[in-house]
Each structure stands twice: as C-alpha cells, then as structure tokens.
Design a protein around this motif. Structure first.
Motif, PDB file in Angstrom:
ATOM      1  N   ASN A 316       0.827  -1.209   0.000  1.00 56.87           N
ATOM      2  CA  ASN A 316       0.000   0.000   0.000  1.00 56.87           C
ATOM      3  C   ASN A 316       0.862   1.260   0.000  1.00 56.87           C
ATOM      4  O   ASN A 316       0.564   2.236  -0.718  1.00 56.87           O
ATOM      5  N   GLN A 353      -4.652   5.240   1.471  1.00 56.51           N
ATOM      6  CA  GLN A 353      -4.365   3.808   1.600  1.00 56.51           C
ATOM      7  C   GLN A 353      -5.046   3.207   2.831  1.00 56.51           C
ATOM      8  O   GLN A 353      -5.276   3.902   3.834  1.00 56.51           O
ATOM      9  N   LYS A 575      -2.507  -2.783  -8.497  1.00 59.15           N
ATOM     10  CA  LYS A 575      -3.219  -1.758  -7.737  1.00 59.15           C
ATOM     11  C   LYS A 575      -3.147  -0.389  -8.407  1.00 59.15           C
ATOM     12  O   LYS A 575      -3.574   0.609  -7.822  1.00 59.15           O
TER      13      LYS A 575
END
Length: 591
Positions: A316, A353, A575
């Motif tokens: 993340n 995040q 992502k």
C-alpha cells in the motif's frame, strides 16, 4: 518572551539558587526521542527544533550540543537566541559534561531537572563532576516558573489493538517479561518508555506527533501489573479488557507516589529509558537492577502476524509512493511545486491507503542543496520551489494500523551532472551491498554498518550518520535496541528484527543522496560452519535508474537492482491504473 529574555530569566533564577550551570536535555519523564509540546523545552528556550541536543547554560555562556545531522539547521535557528552551537564529536555522547569538568572547580553547583534526564545521562554527569568536588543537583526545574502559557499534557484518547493485529496477547507478553524479570532476580519492574508500554499492553494513542503512543508508565511484579495513565483516556470497555488481562488502571500521577513507598527487595530499571527523578526517589533499601527493558528486545522481534501485516503495508505504501513520484514528474515544470507542497501531497496520497493513521515522522523533502541536510524540514522561510533540474531527496514514512514505513528515494528533476550520478551510484552500491549481506548468527549492527559503507569508503567518501535503525510495528519509526552504526552496541541481530538500510552522501551547498529500504533479518541455513542469516527487503518502491552510472556497478549490483525493480512492478502494478502501470513499467525497466 523572546529567546534572549528566556535565557536571561533562567540566569536570574540560577543566581537566586546559587547554580553555576544548568543543563536542559531534549527529553521527558519517559526519555522519549519525540516529545509532546509540553516537554519541547529546548525549542521553547532556544528556537532549535531538532530531535537531539542538550542545552547548557552558565552565567557567561550558553551552548547547544548536537550532532552533525543538525549543524546547519542549528546555526540558522540559534541566531539571536544567545546560544551557540557546540558540535558533538560522537553522536549522543554527554560531551557537555566533559566541557564542565574541564572548567568547573570544587564548590560550584551544576543542576538539571531529573524528570528530563535519563539515569544514564545523570550518572555520566555525576561521575565526571562529583569527584572534582562539584555539586550536582538533579531536582531543579527552572523552566516551570517562567514558561507562560505552557502547553498542557495531551488528553487525547487511547485505544487497544486486537490480538488479531498484534499476533500476541497482553497476557502472553506479560508472561514473557516476567520470565525475564525472574532470570534477573527482579521482584519488580518499572517501564517508562512509551513504545515499550504500548507494545506490552497492545495500547496506542496520539500523545506524540507521528508516534502512536500514550503517556503512561507500567509497574510490574510477578503477580500484579499496573498501568498509570491519565483519567479519561481509556473507555470503560478498554479498562475492563485490561483488567481481564491482569492489568489494573491507575491515575498517571500516582506513579510518583508509588515509587518512594516501594516495599520490594529489587526493581529492574532501564538506565537509558528511565528518568533520574524516578531512580533517585526509590527507597535506599531497594536494590536497583540496571538493565535493558525486557520488552525492548522482545518488541524488536516481529512475529509472523506482524510481518505479514508489514508486507501488506509495504504494498500500500509503495502504491502511494509511485503515485507521488509520477505526480511530481508530471507537474514539476509548472513551477507550482515546493518542498512543503509535495510533502502535503505525499501525506494525502498515503491517507488514501487502507489503515493509514498518520505520517511516521516529518517528511524530509530536500531539493538541491537542502538534500545535503539529513534532517531537513522545510518551513515558510526555507521552502524551495521545484524546477526541472537538480536532485530531489524525499525521506518519509507512514503509520498504518498494519505497520510503520520509512523510505528514502532520490530522483532527478533534470539536467544531471556527472558528480550527481557518481555520488548516487556509490550510495546505491552501499544500499545494495547492505541488502545483499549474508552473515553469521550473532552479528552485531556495527558489522552491517561496515559492510554497507565499504563501497563508499573505497571511494574516500563517507556519511556522518548511522546506516540503519530498528523500526516498530505501528509504533516508533526509531526503535532499539539494535542499530546499524559504528558504535559497538552489543545487541545481536535476531530473526524478525525490522531495520532500515540507509547510506548517504552529502555535499553541502550542492546536493544530498540517501537511498533507504526496510529489511527483516532471517535465518537461511545451518551447517557445520554455523547458522547464517540474510535480509529480506520489505520496502516496495522503484529505485530511479536514470541517475545510475552503470560502469561503477558490478554485475551482482546490476542484477540486484534489476530484480528489485521488477519485483516492485510485480507487487504493486495490479493496484495501479493503466496509465500508472505504463509509467512504472518504464521506471522499472532493466538497465
């Protein structure tokens, strides 16, 4: 009051109390590195905002002792304060005490507030000065009477983390600490350091900027555990949870009533993490065992639950870093970006995040010559506007419910020089060699420091800070007891210790370079020659290859760099959107 007025007021109180020298450490009763506003005494008196330093005041001299990380900053911030910079030769050494010993004679008095000085620092002062006949008084507070509108102690709420997050219950942690107490024949143990309290009781808070800790003490025996914390910080449910774990909650100030009335044979105190005022109030009949807090070493070894959460956190954090550097690259030509604005942008991207709580320290965004200041923090006066040339150093980190990050990267904004590329490549070589190290079980941090510095020393270059430090799990970004620097700290690397590897090079007035990843140490093999360990790299963010002078690298360094950047792409590309993926694909292309 201006700084000169504050200094004059302190000297007036010194004269009234027959004090010849007054020492002000950068600390609090918990011997914290980062402080609540209530205890930011050095900043209030002198204007110096660094996290390490000591003020020493006599009737005709006032000095700040600090290390090379802060020399430039201190010179700037101490202007017109009445204080002058005294450059430490050895980081964290009590050299101010040696200065006093060289100048003071029998009958003179040196004083300090024992709530702000560790037992170790106080003992250093006393051992140097008392044999000379100099009186040392560790129970003098000269700031309280003159500090108008002093910030109050924080009242922010605290909360407990579930065992599912920490991988170990409070009951089990108490059992481990008590076992260590038993080994050291300690009937009782007082824990003052905030991150140790937080780890032991799975408690977190917001009492200190960037550090998810709460002001508290813990007192333990083999049968009792007491948490001393301000009223109202914990909910009734949290207090009940702690009680079910065998922990009684009491008022924060009650600890100061407890210590002078102790009725035990022995107590364990960590001299680096306990204040002198507490130590000196322990009844004389109680034997004091000066030793590392057992929780400090236990905390440094992350369990598998914590490590798996940390790996997830790095993904993340890597996404946020990738979006950030893409944004900087695409917007720098506008002339609208500054050191302060990009720090705000990075925090905003991290805040998107999962599990983000805060940054883990003030972001160091150093453009051009500001990159040469290892602990630089931009303010409205120093804030540089970015342009399409020169190097940008960004040292930053995040506090997530699932881990703590700390990462440094340097990128070129355009018009690279040969010197910049050479310095960058040499630092990168150090980062790679430290990351690739294979070592025997029992290796100490100073050995890793030397391995990392070797390619930098080989070019007759060096950097004046440590190579690495421990990092907490959703806790302090600087965590002991192990460290990677030149000091002979007798703490072996253990499986599960998370550390930074962050060599650098700094050319004052030109540029600074530091490339930092977090790693975890792990055992890889046992054979007839012993047990061997290496590092697993945790940080996931591309390393800029446009600055690499390939001819300065050996093939093993090139292979490591290419493999690392490919790994970064593989870990986070899913992502990212298509545009971000294409951008990162170019950044991670093999050289």
């Amino acid at each position: 009051m201006k700084h000169l007025e504050k200094l004059a007021a302190i000297r007036e109180l010194m004269a009234k109390n027959s004090i010849d020298a007054y020492i002000v450490p950068s600390s609090d009763p918990h011997i914290s590195e980062y402080l609540p506003e209530h205890y930011r005494c050095i900043s209030w008196i002198s204007g110096f905002t660094g996290s390490a330093g000591t003020l020493m005041i006599t009737k005709d001299f006032a000095g700040l002792w600090t290390d090379s990380r802060y020399f430039v900053q201190a010179n700037q911030q101490l202007e017109e304060s009445g204080f002058e910079l005294v450059k430490l030769k050895v980081q964290h050494a009590p050299e101010f005490a040696t200065w006093l010993a060289e100048r003071f004679t029998a009958g003179q008095t040196v004083a300090f507030d024992g709530n702000l000085a560790s037992l170790m620092v106080a003992n250093s002062v006393k051992s140097l000065l008392e044999p000379l006949g100099v009186k040392v008084n560790g129970h003098v507070d000269l700031l309280g009477p003159i500090w108008e509108n002093r910030p109050s102690l924080p009242t922010n709420p605290a909360y407990l983390l579930p065992t599912e997050s920490t991988g170990q219950s409070t009951i089990d942690k108490l059992t481990e600490v008590r076992a260590e107490m038993k080994k050291q024949h300690a009937d009782a143990h007082l824990i003052s350091s905030l991150d140790d309290v937080a780890w032991l009781l799975n408690i977190r808070g917001t009492d200190v900027n960037c550090n998810p800790v709460v002001l508290a003490f813990v007192y333990l025996t083999q049968t009792e555990a007491h948490l001393y914390i301000a009223a109202g910080k914990l909910t009734a449910a949290a207090i009940l949870d702690l009680k079910n774990s065998g922990v009684e909650v009491q008022a924060y100030v009650s600890v100061y009533k407890l210590i002078p009335t102790l009725n035990v044979s022995s107590i364990l105190l960590d001299p680096k993490r306990s204040c002198y005022a507490v130590y000196d109030s322990i009844p004389k009949q109680v034997r004091i065992i000066e030793s590392l807090n057992p929780s400090t070493l236990l905390k440094s070894v992350k369990n598998e639950v914590e490590l798996n959460f940390i790996r997830q956190t790095m993904v993340n954090d890597g996404v946020a870093m990738t979006k950030f550097f893409k944004w900087v690259e695409e917007n720098v030509a506008s002339g609208d970006l500054s050191e302060m604005s990009i720090a705000d942008k990075l925090q905003a991207l991290r805040a998107e995040q999962p599990g983000f709580k805060d940054i883990s320290f003030g972001t160091i965004a150093g453009y051009k010559d500001h990159g040469a200041l290892p602990h630089y923090n931009a303010d409205k006066v120093s804030n540089y506007q970015l342009a399409s040339s020169g190097l940008l150093l960004v040292d930053s980190g995040g506090q997530y419910l699932t881990g703590t990050t700390d990462i440094t990267r340097v990128i070129s904004l355009g018009e690279m020089t040969a010197e910049e590329k050479e310095d960058y490549t040499i630092v990168l070589k150090g980062t790679i060699e430290g990351s690739m190290a294979v070592f025997t079980k029992g290796t100490r941090g100073y050995q890793i420091d030397a391995i990392t510095r070797r390619p930098i020393w080989a070019t007759k270059r060096n950097y004046n800070h440590g190579t690495g430090h421990g990092v907490g799990f959703f806790l302090n970004v600087h965590e002991g007891p192990h460290t990677f620097n030149g000091a002979a700290v007798d703490v072996a690397l253990l499986d599960g210790m998370v550390s930074s590897i962050e060599p650098g090079l700094y050319r004052e007035g030109k540029h600074g370079i530091r490339i930092e990843n977090l790693v975890v140490s792990k055992t890889i093999e046992s054979n007839q020659f012993g047990e061997f360990m290496d590092f697993e790299t945790l940080t996931i963010c591309y390393i800029d290859t446009s600055l690499v002078e390939k001819a300065l690298l050996h093939q093993e360094h090139i292979d490591w760099l290419n493999n690392y950047n490919q790994w970064v792409f593989d870990k986070i590309s899913s992502k990212l959107n298509e545009e971000e993926q294409n951008w990162l694909r170019l950044k991670t292309k093999a050289i």
